[in-house]
Design an enzyme around this catalytic site. Structure first.
Site, short mmCIF file in Angstrom:
data_model
loop_
_atom_site.label_atom_id
_atom_site.label_comp_id
_atom_site.label_asym_id
_atom_site.label_seq_id
_atom_site.Cartn_x
_atom_site.Cartn_y
_atom_site.Cartn_z
N CYS A 56 7.01 -1.62 12.16
CA CYS A 56 8.15 -0.73 12.40
C CYS A 56 7.80 0.72 12.07
O CYS A 56 8.33 1.65 12.68
CB CYS A 56 9.34 -1.15 11.55
SG CYS A 56 10.05 -2.74 12.01
N HIS A 105 -7.44 3.96 2.59
CA HIS A 105 -6.16 3.96 3.31
C HIS A 105 -5.70 2.53 3.59
O HIS A 105 -4.53 2.20 3.35
CB HIS A 105 -6.31 4.72 4.63
CG HIS A 105 -5.09 4.67 5.49
ND1 HIS A 105 -3.96 5.42 5.23
CD2 HIS A 105 -4.81 3.93 6.61
CE1 HIS A 105 -3.03 5.16 6.14
NE2 HIS A 105 -3.52 4.27 6.98
#
Length: 451
Positions: A56, A105
């Site tokens: 999302c 990351h």
């Protein structure tokens, strides 16, 4: 990782911080005719390994390539063709990480440190699903396999050793918090879930906890709607029955995976008179969005999308921020470990060639000697053990020099050892397999059938 293998780990992506929802939903590639990995496997030959992560709040391409500039250029060209957006429309929203920064990351993403809601647990399952799909499409290799296994273990360690996952905070939770702000109290209210996936299930749990008295569930697959509705003593509907559902409800939380709008202005407008203008709140946590933005223009109808949840999310971060500092330290520690493993990829063929040459010499000389002696099986076994031990002890120092000296002096250590032992005149040995490099300790993170 400057002295590591030629292959580079690259991440190109965008998320809730860098791009608005209308750009992110294009990058989700829901409208393409085949799976994004199939497209990338065919049209991005510059990338040796590929993983596609779409949630999302983010879309990321995790790649292994020897030609980073050309790979990124080709990837952007593919994105222009598949999204219908010009490069100028999305380039400023992209972020790029390489090697160590890319590893950091990914570790942070899977640990919930880069999520809209700090520490939310759903992202780890989404990363695992992205990896499962990449294995299914055969777009991973030794580096991504190792990286993803390590990612899962880092996320598990963060969950175990910190309180980053304490206090139920997620996008679904934030949606319910927003509903509470709107109504003051949810007691006696009716809620409708459009979609019956994991996000809807979490939202249902939070809604019941907040006091909602009646739960409706609408889903494209009616059996799944019935299953979820029964769990929360609600009522199930198919998506074609949405107008009927909207007449009865106060709060609508949508989270389908549909490629287009599920709820439109034309669907809602005829219901206003029948509802006698009672307020109706839509909280759209789907990407692409389920609710047409024009619905918000209708009287007493209010639409919030996932970007509107940011304010609610910020109010729930306080208790997790201190734990996040501890999590960041774990991530840094694990990044250094992975960096060390990646660097040793360049050393491994030389170590393997050195051991193979020593073993070939040992066996050749042992056969000559044993052929001239009349020895019992026990005596032959003792000499075999002795020569193996001698080889191991002799190789200990040059191998240690390769592993430690390599980090200090770059490729000079490899060149020196190969020259001293004349390894380039021998078969250098094949590249290491993923199983040899990664070990068995992490194999439990992903079912064996995925390998």
């Amino acid at each position: 990782m400057e002295n590591g293998p030629k292959e580079k780990i690259l991440i190109l992506g965008l998320n809730h911080r860098t791009a608005p929802v209308e750009v992110r939903e294009c990058f989700a590639l829901k409208n393409v005719s085949e799976h994004p990995l199939a497209i990338l496997k065919r049209e991005l030959p510059e990338a040796e390994e590929v993983l596609f992560l779409s949630t999302c709040n983010r879309v990321e391409f995790i790649l292994v390539s020897k030609t980073s500039d050309q790979t990124l250029k080709s990837l952007k060209e593919i994105l222009v063709r598949t999204t219908g957006l010009e490069v100028a429309r999305f380039e400023d929203h992209l972020y790029f990480y390489e090697n160590r920064d890319a590893v950091r990351h990914l570790f942070r993403v899977a640990s919930g440190l880069d999520s809209l809601v700090l520490g939310e647990p759903q992202i780890l399952g989404q990363v695992k699903e992205a990896y499962r799909e990449a294995v299914e499409y055969r777009t991973t290799g030794p580096i991504l396999n190792r990286l993803l296994h390590k990612t899962f273990s880092v996320a598990k360690r963060v969950r175990t050793e910190t309180g980053i996952g304490s206090h139920a905070v997620s996008v679904s939770y934030a949606a319910v918090e927003l509903a509470k702000k709107i109504f003051g109290s949810l007691k006696g209210r009716t809620a409708l879930l459009v979609g019956a996936g994991e996000m809807a299930e979490l939202a249902a749990q939070h809604l019941i906890s907040a006091g909602v008295s009646r739960m409706l569930v609408a889903n494209r697959t009616l059996s799944r709607a019935i299953e979820l509705a029964e769990r929360f003593r609600g009522k199930a509907y198919g998506l074609e029955e949405l107008p009927e559902c909207l007449l009865e409800t106060d709060i609508v939380i949508t989270s389908t995976g549909a490629p287009g709008y599920v709820i439109t202005r034309d669907m809602v407008k005829p219901l206003l008179r029948k509802r006698r203008l009672r307020p109706l709140f839509f909280i759209d946590i789907a990407v692409p969005r389920d609710v047409e933005p024009a619905v918000n223009e209708l009287e007493n109808i209010y639409v919030f999308d996932i970007d509107d949840l940011k304010q609610v999310v910020e109010e729930n971060l306080g208790r997790r921020k201190q734990e996040a500092l501890r999590a960041e330290k774990i991530v840094e520690e694990e990044v250094l470990k992975f960096e060390r493993w990646l660097r040793e990829l360049a050393v491994y063929p030389t170590i393997k060639a050195l051991r193979e040459k020593a073993e070939a010499i040992r066996r050749r000389e042992l056969e000559k000697t044993l052929g001239r002696l009349d020895l019992s099986p026990e005596e032959k076994e003792a000499i075999e053990t002795l020569t193996e031990s001698l080889i191991q002890k002799l190789l200990h120092d040059p191998i240690s020099y390769l592993k430690s000296g390599y980090h200090r002096e770059g490729r000079e250590a490899i060149v020196t050892v190969r020259r001293i032992f004349n390894l380039d005149q021998e078969e250098p040995g094949s590249s290491p397999t993923f199983e040899e490099l990664s070990g068995a300790e992490e194999a439990t993170e992903i079912p064996k059938k995925w390998h």
